[in-house]
Design a protein around this motif. Structure first.
Motif, PDB file in Angstrom:
ATOM      1  N   THR A 322       8.156   1.723  33.404  1.00 39.05           N
ATOM      2  CA  THR A 322       7.645   3.042  33.247  1.00 39.05           C
ATOM      3  C   THR A 322       6.420   3.092  32.592  1.00 39.05           C
ATOM      4  OG1 THR A 322       8.754   3.228  31.191  1.00 39.05           O
ATOM      5  CG2 THR A 322      10.164   4.071  33.122  1.00 39.05           C
ATOM      6  N   GLY A 323       5.791   2.037  32.001  1.00 36.38           N
ATOM      7  CA  GLY A 323       4.594   2.201  31.281  1.00 36.38           C
ATOM      8  C   GLY A 323       4.816   2.959  29.955  1.00 36.38           C
ATOM      9  N   THR A 324       6.014   2.959  29.394  1.00 38.81           N
ATOM     10  CA  THR A 324       6.371   3.839  28.109  1.00 38.81           C
ATOM     11  C   THR A 324       6.683   2.822  27.000  1.00 38.81           C
ATOM     12  OG1 THR A 324       8.471   4.351  28.758  1.00 38.81           O
ATOM     13  CG2 THR A 324       6.682   5.949  29.466  1.00 38.81           C
ATOM     14  N   VAL A 325       6.697   3.298  25.856  1.00 43.87           N
ATOM     15  CA  VAL A 325       7.405   2.783  24.753  1.00 43.87           C
ATOM     16  C   VAL A 325       8.566   3.229  24.041  1.00 43.87           C
ATOM     17  CG1 VAL A 325       4.999   1.534  24.341  1.00 43.87           C
ATOM     18  CG2 VAL A 325       5.597   3.621  23.167  1.00 43.87           C
ATOM     19  N   ALA A 326       9.358   2.517  23.338  1.00 47.59           N
ATOM     20  CA  ALA A 326      10.643   3.105  22.713  1.00 47.59           C
ATOM     21  C   ALA A 326      10.664   2.311  21.377  1.00 47.59           C
ATOM     22  CB  ALA A 326      11.816   2.607  23.528  1.00 47.59           C
ATOM     23  N   VAL A 327      11.049   2.964  20.539  1.00 51.14           N
ATOM     24  CA  VAL A 327      11.272   2.414  18.821  1.00 51.14           C
ATOM     25  C   VAL A 327      12.715   1.898  18.986  1.00 51.14           C
ATOM     26  CG1 VAL A 327      11.823   4.447  17.923  1.00 51.14           C
ATOM     27  CG2 VAL A 327      10.589   2.689  16.658  1.00 51.14           C
ATOM     28  N   ARG A 328      12.947   0.656  18.269  1.00 50.59           N
ATOM     29  CA  ARG A 328      13.853  -0.102  18.216  1.00 50.59           C
ATOM     30  C   ARG A 328      14.092  -0.728  16.576  1.00 50.59           C
ATOM     31  NH1 ARG A 328      15.208  -4.681  22.169  1.00 50.59           N
ATOM     32  NH2 ARG A 328      15.029  -2.776  23.840  1.00 50.59           N
ATOM     33  N   THR A 329      15.357  -0.722  16.142  1.00 53.63           N
ATOM     34  CA  THR A 329      15.314  -1.085  14.619  1.00 53.63           C
ATOM     35  C   THR A 329      15.717  -2.688  14.812  1.00 53.63           C
ATOM     36  OG1 THR A 329      17.770  -0.413  14.822  1.00 53.63           O
ATOM     37  CG2 THR A 329      15.977   1.157  13.657  1.00 53.63           C
ATOM     38  N   ILE A 330      15.236  -3.239  13.783  1.00 55.48           N
ATOM     39  CA  ILE A 330      15.431  -4.826  13.833  1.00 55.48           C
ATOM     40  C   ILE A 330      16.218  -5.157  12.655  1.00 55.48           C
ATOM     41  CG2 ILE A 330      13.598  -5.283  15.668  1.00 55.48           C
ATOM     42  CD1 ILE A 330      11.914  -5.924  13.148  1.00 55.48           C
ATOM     43  N   GLU A 331      16.586  -6.465  12.640  1.00 60.76           N
ATOM     44  CA  GLU A 331      17.230  -7.036  11.372  1.00 60.76           C
ATOM     45  C   GLU A 331      16.121  -8.465  11.246  1.00 60.76           C
ATOM     46  OE1 GLU A 331      21.243  -7.793  10.864  1.00 60.76           O
ATOM     47  OE2 GLU A 331      21.818  -6.909  12.685  1.00 60.76           O
ATOM     48  N   ILE A 332      15.771  -8.372   9.830  1.00 60.78           N
ATOM     49  CA  ILE A 332      14.795  -9.509   9.450  1.00 60.78           C
ATOM     50  C   ILE A 332      15.405 -10.291   8.754  1.00 60.78           C
ATOM     51  CG2 ILE A 332      12.921  -9.849   8.310  1.00 60.78           C
ATOM     52  CD1 ILE A 332      11.885  -6.998   8.810  1.00 60.78           C
ATOM     53  N   ASP A 333      15.358 -11.792   9.066  1.00 57.63           N
ATOM     54  CA  ASP A 333      15.946 -12.677   8.553  1.00 57.63           C
ATOM     55  C   ASP A 333      15.063 -13.232   7.460  1.00 57.63           C
ATOM     56  OD1 ASP A 333      17.138 -15.087   7.846  1.00 57.63           O
ATOM     57  OD2 ASP A 333      16.459 -16.389   9.355  1.00 57.63           O
ATOM     58  N   ARG A 334      13.694 -13.382   7.316  1.00 53.66           N
ATOM     59  CA  ARG A 334      12.756 -13.580   6.349  1.00 53.66           C
ATOM     60  C   ARG A 334      11.453 -13.264   6.587  1.00 53.66           C
ATOM     61  NH1 ARG A 334       9.127 -17.652   6.926  1.00 53.66           N
ATOM     62  NH2 ARG A 334       9.752 -19.188   8.762  1.00 53.66           N
ATOM     63  N   TYR A 335      10.611 -12.825   5.620  1.00 51.44           N
ATOM     64  CA  TYR A 335       9.167 -12.781   5.798  1.00 51.44           C
ATOM     65  C   TYR A 335       8.262 -13.858   5.590  1.00 51.44           C
ATOM     66  CZ  TYR A 335      10.888  -7.918   5.192  1.00 51.44           C
ATOM     67  OH  TYR A 335      11.535  -6.646   5.586  1.00 51.44           O
ATOM     68  N   GLY A 336       7.363 -14.215   6.435  1.00 51.60           N
ATOM     69  CA  GLY A 336       6.193 -15.311   6.509  1.00 51.60           C
ATOM     70  C   GLY A 336       4.931 -14.652   6.003  1.00 51.60           C
ATOM     71  N   PHE A 337       4.233 -15.373   5.838  1.00 51.24           N
ATOM     72  CA  PHE A 337       2.858 -15.104   5.105  1.00 51.24           C
ATOM     73  C   PHE A 337       2.070 -14.238   6.157  1.00 51.24           C
ATOM     74  CE2 PHE A 337       3.749 -19.310   2.828  1.00 51.24           C
ATOM     75  CZ  PHE A 337       3.363 -18.754   1.670  1.00 51.24           C
ATOM     76  N   ASP A 338       2.055 -14.583   7.647  1.00 47.56           N
ATOM     77  CA  ASP A 338       1.649 -13.871   8.584  1.00 47.56           C
ATOM     78  C   ASP A 338       2.253 -13.332   9.786  1.00 47.56           C
ATOM     79  OD1 ASP A 338       1.740 -16.208   9.433  1.00 47.56           O
ATOM     80  OD2 ASP A 338      -0.278 -16.435  10.130  1.00 47.56           O
ATOM     81  N   ASP A 339       3.792 -13.573   9.527  1.00 47.45           N
ATOM     82  CA  ASP A 339       4.585 -13.410  10.689  1.00 47.45           C
ATOM     83  C   ASP A 339       6.057 -12.827  10.023  1.00 47.45           C
ATOM     84  OD1 ASP A 339       5.741 -15.597   9.499  1.00 47.45           O
ATOM     85  OD2 ASP A 339       5.265 -16.726  11.516  1.00 47.45           O
ATOM     86  N   ILE A 340       7.134 -12.548  10.862  1.00 41.17           N
ATOM     87  CA  ILE A 340       8.447 -12.264  10.184  1.00 41.17           C
ATOM     88  C   ILE A 340       9.512 -13.005  11.542  1.00 41.17           C
ATOM     89  CG2 ILE A 340       7.889  -9.957   9.286  1.00 41.17           C
ATOM     90  CD1 ILE A 340       8.504  -8.616  11.725  1.00 41.17           C
ATOM     91  N   VAL A 341      10.273 -13.437  10.660  1.00 43.83           N
ATOM     92  CA  VAL A 341      11.462 -14.106  11.458  1.00 43.83           C
ATOM     93  C   VAL A 341      12.575 -12.974  11.674  1.00 43.83           C
ATOM     94  CG1 VAL A 341      12.984 -16.078  11.757  1.00 43.83           C
ATOM     95  CG2 VAL A 341      10.855 -16.354  10.804  1.00 43.83           C
ATOM     96  N   LEU A 342      12.841 -12.826  12.955  1.00 43.90           N
ATOM     97  CA  LEU A 342      14.054 -11.589  13.070  1.00 43.90           C
ATOM     98  C   LEU A 342      15.236 -12.569  13.179  1.00 43.90           C
ATOM     99  CD1 LEU A 342      12.553  -9.639  15.865  1.00 43.90           C
ATOM    100  CD2 LEU A 342      12.030  -9.600  13.464  1.00 43.90           C
ATOM    101  N   LYS A 343      16.431 -11.644  12.790  1.00 39.39           N
ATOM    102  CA  LYS A 343      17.873 -12.092  12.797  1.00 39.39           C
ATOM    103  C   LYS A 343      18.589 -11.348  14.018  1.00 39.39           C
ATOM    104  CE  LYS A 343      20.046 -12.092   9.074  1.00 39.39           C
ATOM    105  NZ  LYS A 343      20.968 -11.829   7.789  1.00 39.39           N
ATOM    106  N   GLY A 344      18.026 -10.247  14.499  1.00 40.18           N
ATOM    107  CA  GLY A 344      18.484  -9.508  15.694  1.00 40.18           C
ATOM    108  C   GLY A 344      17.693  -8.364  15.966  1.00 40.18           C
ATOM    109  N   GLY A 345      17.850  -7.845  17.059  1.00 43.03           N
ATOM    110  CA  GLY A 345      17.159  -6.493  17.745  1.00 43.03           C
ATOM    111  C   GLY A 345      16.397  -6.595  18.690  1.00 43.03           C
ATOM    112  N   VAL A 346      15.712  -7.926  18.921  1.00 44.26           N
ATOM    113  CA  VAL A 346      14.666  -8.097  20.047  1.00 44.26           C
ATOM    114  C   VAL A 346      15.243  -9.321  20.899  1.00 44.26           C
ATOM    115  CG1 VAL A 346      12.340  -8.752  20.422  1.00 44.26           C
ATOM    116  CG2 VAL A 346      12.680  -7.132  18.812  1.00 44.26           C
TER     117      VAL A 346
END
Length: 387
Positions: A322-346
């Motif tokens: 569709t060429g559109t975007v949708a917002v989705r909540t996520i679960e974060i496992d931990r925060y890195g210096f320049d990235d994030i590690v996800l536990k779930g959601g994507v």
């Protein structure tokens, strides 16, 4: 020609006017003009950058700050009641096992000791008299000069006196032991960590007045978040270094994990037993512990993809159809210096927006910046081929 007459158009002029009207009707309206523009030039379309989510091996290090403590601590207390007459050590002093740490006023204990000694002397005197009487009765009964009841009474008196001596001797030992309780001894060698009494203070039997860190193995104690204990490091060896001097290092292993969470800080106490404690790692020294987690697969996204929606972390997902975007909540496992590690959601394979999220809304029509550049490149190449 009269001023009241209208000009008469020739056939050629009428044809020209009709062509102009048809050309004007063929012009696009503003809405149709906007839709006819390329996506990159359409103001209603937001340019974004996306990254395809995929699982990557995640191996992270944990760095914690703690301090050095003794594996065994002893609460030292007097074994009798009394008033403190003398204190011979201070906090931080190293003491031997049989060293006297403090002394109570021994007035009552000395009086009891004197009474016990006097009672023993009296019992021994009675025992001596009973022995003499019994020996006399024994000689008399052999010659028939005394009665059997008199002999039995002498024998009974001897046994009673002997029991009285034994009891008095035991009481004397108890009195001597009570007198020894007026001297506070640690019983084990170690370092005085704290004290809670002063000279002149009245203390009770069993009341802890000192805390002693026993000599021997040492622990590096850390307060860690509960989530860390759920996924312990894959390598059980923890590298411990002295904060003030990183060259001073030691190896340790997790020895104890507290089963409860501290209500004030929300952390769990973890004790790491040190294999060999360098002399510089004294009690209370601040140390840094480093451990490595076991490698695992997880979705890793750059910081720029993180968005906040309904007070929860979220990301924008790009729908290619569709060429559109949708917002989705996520679960974060931990925060890195320049990235994030996800536990779930994507899920792997989904396109996540990493640039331009501040201009987005649910259902927003977007265009991919990378695709526009590729399209322009293809158009340029096609033009060159046509020439």
């Amino acid at each position: 020609m009269s001023s009241g007459r209208r000009p008469i158009l020739t056939a050629t002029a009428r044809a020209a006017v009709l062509s102009a009207l048809l050309a004007t009707a063929a012009l696009p309206t503003p809405a149709s003009a906007a839709s006819a523009l390329p996506e990159a030039e359409n103001p209603s379309v937001v340019m974004v950058r996306v990254v395809t989510a995929k699982k990557e091996p995640v191996t992270s290090d944990v760095v914690l700050t703690g301090d050095v403590q003794a594996q065994a601590q002893t609460n030292v207390a007097f074994r009798t009641n009394g008033k403190v007459a003398e204190r011979r050590v201070e906090v931080g002093d190293h003491v031997a096992a049989d060293q006297v740490l403090a002394v109570l006023e021994p007035l009552v204990q000395r009086a009891n000791l004197d009474n016990a000694r006097a009672a023993l002397a009296s019992a021994e005197a009675q025992l001596t008299q009973a022995k003499v009487t019994f020996e006399r009765q024994k000689q008399l009964i052999s010659g028939g000069y005394t009665t059997r009841p008199a002999y039995d009474n002498a024998e009974q008196q001897l046994r009673t006196s002997q029991a009285a001596v034994d009891s008095a001797r035991a009481a004397l030992g108890t009195a001597e032991e009570q007198l020894s309780y007026t001297e506070l001894r640690a019983g084990v060698p170690g370092i005085v960590l704290s004290r809670t009494f002063e000279v002149g203070q009245v203390v009770q039997s069993g009341q802890a007045v000192m805390v002693l860190a026993q000599d021997g193995p040492r622990d590096a104690v850390f307060n860690v978040y509960e989530a860390l204990t759920a996924h312990p490091p894959g390598d059980k060896t923890i590298q411990v270094t002295l904060q003030s001097d990183p060259t001073v290092a030691a190896k340790g292993h997790v020895r104890e994990i507290s089963p409860t969470v501290d209500a004030a800080s929300g952390t769990v106490r973890v004790k790491v037993g040190l294999e060999r404690t360098p002399p510089a790692m004294s009690l209370g020294a601040v140390v840094i512990g480093r451990g490595r987690f076991a490698s695992r697969e997880a979705v890793v996204l750059p910081w720029s993809a993180l968005y906040r929606f309904d007070d929860r972390p979220a990301v924008w997902i790009y729908e290619a159809k569709t060429g559109t975007v949708a917002v989705r909540t996520i679960e974060i496992d931990r925060y890195g210096f320049d990235d994030i590690v996800l536990k779930g959601g994507v899920e792997p394979g989904e396109a996540v927006v990493t640039a331009g999220i501040q201009f987005l809304r649910p259902g927003q029509q977007v265009a991919l910046a990378g695709q526009e550049r590729a399209r322009d490149t293809r158009r340029s190449a096609a033009g060159e081929d046509g020439q």
